[in-house]
Design a protein around this motif. Structure first.
Motif, PDB file in Angstrom:
ATOM      1  N   LEU A 123       0.692  -0.828   0.425  1.00 37.70           N
ATOM      2  CA  LEU A 123       0.115   0.031   0.117  1.00 37.70           C
ATOM      3  C   LEU A 123       0.770   1.132  -0.252  1.00 37.70           C
ATOM      4  N   ILE A 124       0.496   1.987  -0.645  1.00 37.29           N
ATOM      5  CA  ILE A 124       1.407   3.295  -0.995  1.00 37.29           C
ATOM      6  C   ILE A 124      -0.148   4.313  -0.903  1.00 37.29           C
ATOM      7  N   GLY A 125       0.304   5.017   0.419  1.00 34.67           N
ATOM      8  CA  GLY A 125      -0.658   6.022   0.862  1.00 34.67           C
ATOM      9  C   GLY A 125       0.104   7.202   1.989  1.00 34.67           C
ATOM     10  N   ARG A 126      -1.282   7.542   2.761  1.00 31.43           N
ATOM     11  CA  ARG A 126      -0.522   8.371   3.751  1.00 31.43           C
ATOM     12  C   ARG A 126       0.436   8.032   5.356  1.00 31.43           C
ATOM     13  N   ALA A 127       0.887   8.974   5.830  1.00 26.16           N
ATOM     14  CA  ALA A 127       1.848   8.698   6.700  1.00 26.16           C
ATOM     15  C   ALA A 127       0.947   7.874   8.008  1.00 26.16           C
ATOM     16  N   PRO A 128      -0.130   8.295   8.531  1.00 34.65           N
ATOM     17  CA  PRO A 128      -0.053   7.710   9.149  1.00 34.65           C
ATOM     18  C   PRO A 128      -1.408   6.153   9.347  1.00 34.65           C
ATOM     19  N   HIS A 129      -1.635   6.085   7.978  1.00 32.32           N
ATOM     20  CA  HIS A 129      -1.938   5.267   7.476  1.00 32.32           C
ATOM     21  C   HIS A 129      -1.480   3.752   7.668  1.00 32.32           C
ATOM     22  N   VAL A 130       0.134   4.991   7.245  1.00 31.12           N
ATOM     23  CA  VAL A 130       1.385   3.549   6.478  1.00 31.12           C
ATOM     24  C   VAL A 130       2.099   2.911   7.678  1.00 31.12           C
ATOM     25  N   ALA A 131       1.639   3.527   8.420  1.00 23.62           N
ATOM     26  CA  ALA A 131       2.123   3.548   9.562  1.00 23.62           C
ATOM     27  C   ALA A 131       1.643   2.623  10.692  1.00 23.62           C
ATOM     28  N   ALA A 132      -0.140   2.443  10.518  1.00 28.51           N
ATOM     29  CA  ALA A 132      -0.943   2.251  10.714  1.00 28.51           C
ATOM     30  C   ALA A 132      -0.627   0.196  10.618  1.00 28.51           C
ATOM     31  N   VAL A 133      -0.414   0.163   9.470  1.00 25.48           N
ATOM     32  CA  VAL A 133      -0.507  -0.540   8.997  1.00 25.48           C
ATOM     33  C   VAL A 133       0.967  -1.266   8.881  1.00 25.48           C
ATOM     34  N   GLU A 192     -10.274  -8.447  10.019  1.00 20.27           N
ATOM     35  CA  GLU A 192      -9.550  -9.536  10.458  1.00 20.27           C
ATOM     36  C   GLU A 192      -8.424  -8.212  10.419  1.00 20.27           C
ATOM     37  N   SER A 193      -7.191  -8.297  11.178  1.00 22.67           N
ATOM     38  CA  SER A 193      -6.174  -7.997  10.279  1.00 22.67           C
ATOM     39  C   SER A 193      -5.515  -8.733   9.648  1.00 22.67           C
ATOM     40  N   VAL A 194      -4.840  -7.497   8.435  1.00 24.90           N
ATOM     41  CA  VAL A 194      -4.428  -8.969   7.231  1.00 24.90           C
ATOM     42  C   VAL A 194      -2.853  -7.890   7.353  1.00 24.90           C
ATOM     43  N   PRO A 195      -1.464  -8.329   7.675  1.00 23.70           N
ATOM     44  CA  PRO A 195      -0.525  -8.281   7.416  1.00 23.70           C
ATOM     45  C   PRO A 195      -0.204  -7.594   5.590  1.00 23.70           C
ATOM     46  N   MET A 196       0.401  -6.913   5.537  1.00 18.89           N
ATOM     47  CA  MET A 196       0.803  -6.106   4.446  1.00 18.89           C
ATOM     48  C   MET A 196       2.153  -5.214   4.694  1.00 18.89           C
ATOM     49  N   HIS A 197       2.957  -5.231   3.289  1.00 18.43           N
ATOM     50  CA  HIS A 197       3.897  -3.671   2.953  1.00 18.43           C
ATOM     51  C   HIS A 197       3.312  -2.168   2.882  1.00 18.43           C
ATOM     52  N   ALA A 198       3.452  -1.711   3.624  1.00 21.71           N
ATOM     53  CA  ALA A 198       2.991  -0.358   3.320  1.00 21.71           C
ATOM     54  C   ALA A 198       4.054   1.074   2.781  1.00 21.71           C
ATOM     55  N   SER A 199       4.100   1.845   2.627  1.00 19.85           N
ATOM     56  CA  SER A 199       4.874   2.785   2.514  1.00 19.85           C
ATOM     57  C   SER A 199       4.017   4.190   1.953  1.00 19.85           C
ATOM     58  N   VAL A 200       5.219   5.383   1.890  1.00 23.67           N
ATOM     59  CA  VAL A 200       4.197   6.610   1.572  1.00 23.67           C
ATOM     60  C   VAL A 200       5.270   7.085   0.685  1.00 23.67           C
ATOM     61  N   ASP A 201       6.359   5.858   0.101  1.00 22.19           N
ATOM     62  CA  ASP A 201       6.942   6.729  -1.191  1.00 22.19           C
ATOM     63  C   ASP A 201       6.602   5.552  -2.521  1.00 22.19           C
ATOM     64  N   PRO A 202       6.350   6.737  -3.333  1.00 21.88           N
ATOM     65  CA  PRO A 202       6.177   5.837  -4.989  1.00 21.88           C
ATOM     66  C   PRO A 202       6.691   4.629  -4.966  1.00 21.88           C
ATOM     67  N   ALA A 203       8.376   5.353  -4.631  1.00 18.93           N
ATOM     68  CA  ALA A 203       9.217   3.789  -5.464  1.00 18.93           C
ATOM     69  C   ALA A 203       9.230   3.054  -5.362  1.00 18.93           C
ATOM     70  N   ALA A 204       7.938   2.278  -3.688  1.00 17.16           N
ATOM     71  CA  ALA A 204       7.924   1.172  -3.891  1.00 17.16           C
ATOM     72  C   ALA A 204       6.960   0.616  -4.280  1.00 17.16           C
ATOM     73  N   VAL A 205       6.739   1.003  -5.850  1.00 20.56           N
ATOM     74  CA  VAL A 205       5.942   0.420  -6.851  1.00 20.56           C
ATOM     75  C   VAL A 205       6.900  -0.785  -7.530  1.00 20.56           C
ATOM     76  N   ALA A 206       8.276  -0.491  -7.229  1.00 21.62           N
ATOM     77  CA  ALA A 206       9.058  -1.359  -7.766  1.00 21.62           C
ATOM     78  C   ALA A 206       9.129  -2.373  -7.903  1.00 21.62           C
ATOM     79  N   GLY A 207       9.293  -3.383  -9.253  1.00 24.13           N
ATOM     80  CA  GLY A 207       8.516  -4.533  -8.769  1.00 24.13           C
ATOM     81  C   GLY A 207       7.718  -5.112  -9.085  1.00 24.13           C
ATOM     82  N   ALA A 208       6.596  -4.312  -9.225  1.00 21.65           N
ATOM     83  CA  ALA A 208       5.397  -4.668  -9.336  1.00 21.65           C
ATOM     84  C   ALA A 208       4.620  -5.254 -10.752  1.00 21.65           C
ATOM     85  N   ASP A 209       3.982  -6.664 -10.757  1.00 17.34           N
ATOM     86  CA  ASP A 209       3.377  -6.943 -11.400  1.00 17.34           C
ATOM     87  C   ASP A 209       2.252  -6.010 -12.002  1.00 17.34           C
TER      88      ASP A 209
END
Length: 303
Positions: free
Chosen positions: A28-38, A52-69
């Motif tokens: 997930l790439i989004g706003r800092a408070p949401h990213v921190a909580a995730v 339920e809570s679903v673990p996943m990666h999150a970032s505020v940096d659009p560079a985190a899309v690198a490698g996405a299919d």
């Protein structure tokens, strides 16, 4: 699949959460408070079927899309160009980019700015909200509609395996118009009144105003050469009974002090009407009132 969600608001978090729950590597790439909580607790998916809570990666940096299919672009329509510019340096050629956005031309705008990617429009019918950082609340529906094409079968299959109903249509244009009509009828009025649909529609003259807004939409669509369902008004009216507690995304934006997508909804309809010579006074009024709420003019200087 490696899937990035550009714009992890309510829509992006909902579908990203379902895809992650199905076993895909979602960022997930989004706003800092949401990213921190995730990152700390996972994404709480509070749906009609499970909580339920679903673990996943999150970032505020659009560079985190690198490698996405895949990339799901879920930013507001007014941020489409900025999102494309942020994505461009980090995407390999040929990535499938799905535009899960309101409005009529976001996929075209993305494709023009990202010519090496495969951009596809996707219609979203989901009542969802971010109840707080890291907390997605689902109120109803959740289906996606795709246009037929070389990617549609694989796209539909992957979403369906994650529990997302998907419909594939031979021609998406009429469906896009139908959704625009619904948005033009509900979004502005819900934002102006600050009421959920079920209460809003009972206001004096409101149902008649909605019907007039829909009639203007149908006139512009006809001038555009688009044929819409004969019972579209009945479909629009039925939404208030089906989702009486829902407020529009425009209302949610204004409640959070953010700019809405009204320029790409009633505003877009007004601009198309002007171009085609079709008057749209009700939609113009609704658009103007929301713009006043978004950005009220300052007080005139004292003499």
């Amino acid at each position: 699949m490696r899937i990035a969600i550009m714009g992890a608001g309510a829509v992006g978090s909902y579908y990203g959460g379902l895809l992650a729950r199905a076993g895909h590597a979602v960022t997930l790439i989004g706003r800092a408070p949401h990213v921190a909580a995730v990152l700390r607790d996972g994404l709480r998916l509070q749906t009609l079927a499970f909580d339920e809570s679903v673990p996943m990666h999150a970032s505020v940096d659009p560079a985190a899309v690198a490698g996405a299919d895949w990339v799901l672009c879920c930013v507001k329509s007014g941020d489409t160009e900025a999102a494309a510019a942020a994505l461009r340096p980090h995407l390999a050629p040929g990535v499938l980019l799905l535009s899960l956005q309101n409005g009529m031309d976001n996929a075209d705008r993305l494709q023009a700015l990202l010519p090496q990617q495969r951009v596809r429009p996707v219609l979203v019918y989901a009542a969802v909200e971010l109840a707080g950082p890291g907390h997605l609340r689902h109120h109803g529906r959740g289906e996606l509609v795709l246009g037929a094409g070389p990617d549609s079968a694989a796209t539909a299959s992957l979403f369906a395996a994650a529990g997302v109903p998907v419909q594939v249509l031979p021609d998406l244009r009429a469906a896009q118009w139908s959704k625009l009509v619904v948005n033009c009828a509900y979004n502005a009025l819900s934002a102006i009144s600050r009421l959920p649909y079920g209460r809003m529609i009972r206001g004096p003259g409101i149902e008649a105003t909605m019907r007039e807004a829909v009639a203007e939409c149908l006139a512009v669509a006809s001038a555009e050469g688009v044929t819409l369902p004969a019972d579209l008004w009945q479909q629009v009216r039925a939404l208030a009974d089906a989702m009486p507690t829902q407020q529009s995304s425009t209302a949610q934006d204004l409640a959070r002090g953010r700019r809405s997508e009204i320029d790409q909804l009633n505003g877009w309809l007004v601009r198309r009407g002007e171009a085609l010579g079709v008057p749209t006074p009700v939609n113009r009024t609704l658009h103007g009132l929301v713009k006043l709420l978004e950005d009220p003019p300052g007080e005139p200087p004292l003499a």
